[in-house]
Design an enzyme around this catalytic site. Structure first.
Site, short mmCIF file in Angstrom:
data_model
loop_
_atom_site.label_atom_id
_atom_site.label_comp_id
_atom_site.label_asym_id
_atom_site.label_seq_id
_atom_site.Cartn_x
_atom_site.Cartn_y
_atom_site.Cartn_z
N SER A 1 7.01 12.13 23.58
CA SER A 1 6.05 12.85 22.74
C SER A 1 5.30 14.01 23.39
O SER A 1 4.62 14.76 22.68
CB SER A 1 5.03 11.89 22.15
OG SER A 1 5.61 11.22 21.06
N SER B 1 5.40 13.06 19.11
CA SER B 1 4.27 12.92 18.22
C SER B 1 3.11 13.86 18.54
O SER B 1 2.19 13.99 17.74
CB SER B 1 3.77 11.48 18.25
OG SER B 1 3.31 11.15 19.56
N LYS C 1 -5.20 15.49 22.08
CA LYS C 1 -4.47 14.77 21.05
C LYS C 1 -5.43 13.74 20.47
O LYS C 1 -6.21 13.14 21.22
CB LYS C 1 -3.25 14.10 21.67
CG LYS C 1 -2.34 13.36 20.69
CD LYS C 1 -1.10 12.83 21.40
CE LYS C 1 -0.12 12.17 20.44
NZ LYS C 1 1.13 11.77 21.12
N1 GLN Z 1 9.69 9.49 19.02
C1 GLN Z 1 9.36 8.32 19.78
C2 GLN Z 1 8.77 7.26 18.87
O1 GLN Z 1 8.63 7.53 17.71
C3 GLN Z 1 8.41 8.64 20.90
C4 GLN Z 1 7.01 8.84 20.47
C5 GLN Z 1 6.06 8.97 21.62
O2 GLN Z 1 6.44 9.32 22.74
N2 GLN Z 1 4.81 8.64 21.36
O3 GLN Z 1 8.46 6.19 19.25
#
Ligand code: GLN
Length: 472
Positions: free
Chosen positions: A162, A138, A63
């Site tokens: 994410s 994400s 990532k």
């Molecule tokens: N969807 C969540 C957020 O926008 C989690 C994102 C993540 O785990 N990085 O914060």
């Protein structure tokens, strides 16, 4: 092929066609998914790992929030579009030492903020099961590249879901370790008390193999825990006989689609048939996890992201008229809409006069949620539910409504608030789209999650189904 198979073939001197070359070609073939921010063919070809290293010659992607020395690390943001780190993240070092070969950096929501991978400054990623749909976020690029059969595994980060949510949307396995199990050194910070590095792969067995390499104490991360790492490969064979799995009522709550509830219940019955005992558990504070998370995460983000000021590193506005102008315009130009929304929310909830009403309150709710899990784990070994309320939604479907987007995280964020490990496993299909079963464990009980995941995958073939958009 699985990461395990690739590594053992290499050890036996039988890798043909060369998996790294195959992955590079496959990455080109699925370019329309927009899952990669940087392809590093040259770097991948330069790798000459010892054939007896545990992940020798296994192609994968990071990532794009793990710092890679000499290879740009954008975090999905214009702010870091030209940032070339002078050092490697700890997990980047560890995976390289284990022989795994990075072919590039995966697309992601900007600063890991999002649930659909539509917040990237490098454009959205498409889901290989249906290119009109989101891959989840994400870690959307990571999930899409594994699901598209380009790489054997990918790294991700999980602050509120994410790793698990994109794994569920893309029909693959995603593992989020206990907070402190994996070093955060060199991982661009979003919300430091919630962030944890994880892994996305096709099977629990592959996740186990990769986490074995990633996990362990790191003196460069003060929150990484000094505690021996269990033998995850051995754990795979433990099975689930007599294991008590708590079916968490609120994870099957009102917002969860009926078909999702039925699909996940059916997957749980497979674990029951393998010898697990299903019992009902309650997590009464779980419905408060979204408001608590969306106060705490933005608060920490607003603090972490104050470092991007146009002075030290990252985007710098041109022709600034003084310092305030430099700060203001560098940040206005460098950050996207969702990141700005989080910074504003976080700054607001931390400001004097609101701190007690929002931030302190959210921390108290966080404690209630952790207590709920502790109470439930007094009677069960694992807790189960759907990873997501529904299957992958359409690109653009929720972009106009941030609260609807946040609500999609209802089944994942509580795990981060409590710091627990969890796995998302392919659990069947709804209208041809993958559904995910989430299993949550006690702190540092990763081994049991691998045992249960492998038990399910030994008697089901959902994880073996290939997306229509996958390279064959
Ligand atoms: N969807 C969540 C957020 O926008 C989690 C994102 C993540 O785990 N990085 O914060």
């Amino acid at each position: 092929m699985s990461a395990l198979t690739l590594a053992s073939l290499r050890a036996a001197g039988q890798n043909s066609p060369e998996p790294v070359e195959r992955a590079l070609a496959a990455a080109q073939a699925v370019a329309p998914l927009n899952a990669l921010i940087s392809l590093d063919a040259e770097g991948a070809r330069r790798c000459t790992a010892a054939t007896d290293a545990p992940l020798s010659g296994v192609p994968f992607v990071h990532k794009d929030l793990f710092c890679t020395r000499g290879l740009r690390t954008t975090c999905g943001s214009k702010m870091l579009a030209d940032f070339v780190p002078p050092y490697d993240a700890t997990i980047v070092e560890r995976l390289a030492k284990a022989g795994a070969v990075t072919i590039g950096k995966a697309n992601m929501d900007e600063f890991a903020m999002g649930s659909s991978n539509e917040n990237s400054a490098f454009g959205p990623v498409c889901n290989p099961w249906d290119t009109t749909r989101v891959p989840g976020g994400s870690s959307g690029g990571s999930a899409a590249l594994v699901a598209a059969n380009v790489v054997a595994f990918a790294t991700g980060s999980d602050t509120g879901g994410s790793v698990r949510q994109p794994a569920a949307f893309c029909g693959i396995t995603g593992f989020k370790p206990t907070y402190g199990r994996v070093s955060r050194y060199g991982m661009v910070a979003y919300a430091s008390s919630l962030d944890q590095a994880g892994v996305l792969a096709r099977s629990a067995a592959d996740c186990a193999e990769v986490l074995q390499v990633m996990a362990g104490h790191d003196p460069r991360d003060a929150t990484s825990v000094e505690r021996p790492v269990d033998d995850y490969r051995a754990a795979l064979e433990l099975g689930v006989r007599g294991l008590r799995i708590g079916v968490a009522r609120p994870l099957f709550g009102a917002g969860v689609r009926d078909a999702m509830q039925a699909t996940v219940h059916a997957a749980l019955r497979e674990l029951e048939a393998a010898g697990a005992v299903l019992v009902d558990v309650d997590l009464p504070s779980l419905p408060l996890s979204i408001p608590a998370y969306y106060v705490i995460a933005p608060a920490e983000a607003s603090s972490n992201l104050s470092r991007y000021d146009g002075v030290r590193y990252g985007h710098r506005a041109e022709n600034a008229k003084g310092l305030r102008d430099l700060y203001g315009r560098s940040r206005a130009e460098g950050f996207g809409t969702e990141v700005k929304r989080r910074i504003l929310t976080g700054t607001y909830v931390l400001s004097s006069g609101y701190y007690d009403a929002y931030y302190r309150r959210a921390q108290q709710v966080r404690r209630l949620i952790a207590d709920d899990f502790a109470r439930a784990f007094a009677g069960v070994d694992l807790i189960a539910g759907p990873t997501t309320p529904d299957v992958a939604f359409r690109l653009g479907e929720k972009t106009a409504d941030p609260l609807a987007m946040y609500a999609a995280d209802i089944n994942t964020v509580a795990v981060n608030l409590a710091g627990l490990p969890a796995i998302s496993l392919p659990a069947g299909f709804i209208d041809g789209l993958p559904a995910g079963l989430q299993l949550i464990g006690r702190a540092f009980d990763e081994a049991r999650l691998f045992a249960a995941g492998h038990a399910l995958q030994s008697r089901s073939d959902w994880h073996l189904q290939l997306a229509p958009g996958a390279v064959r």
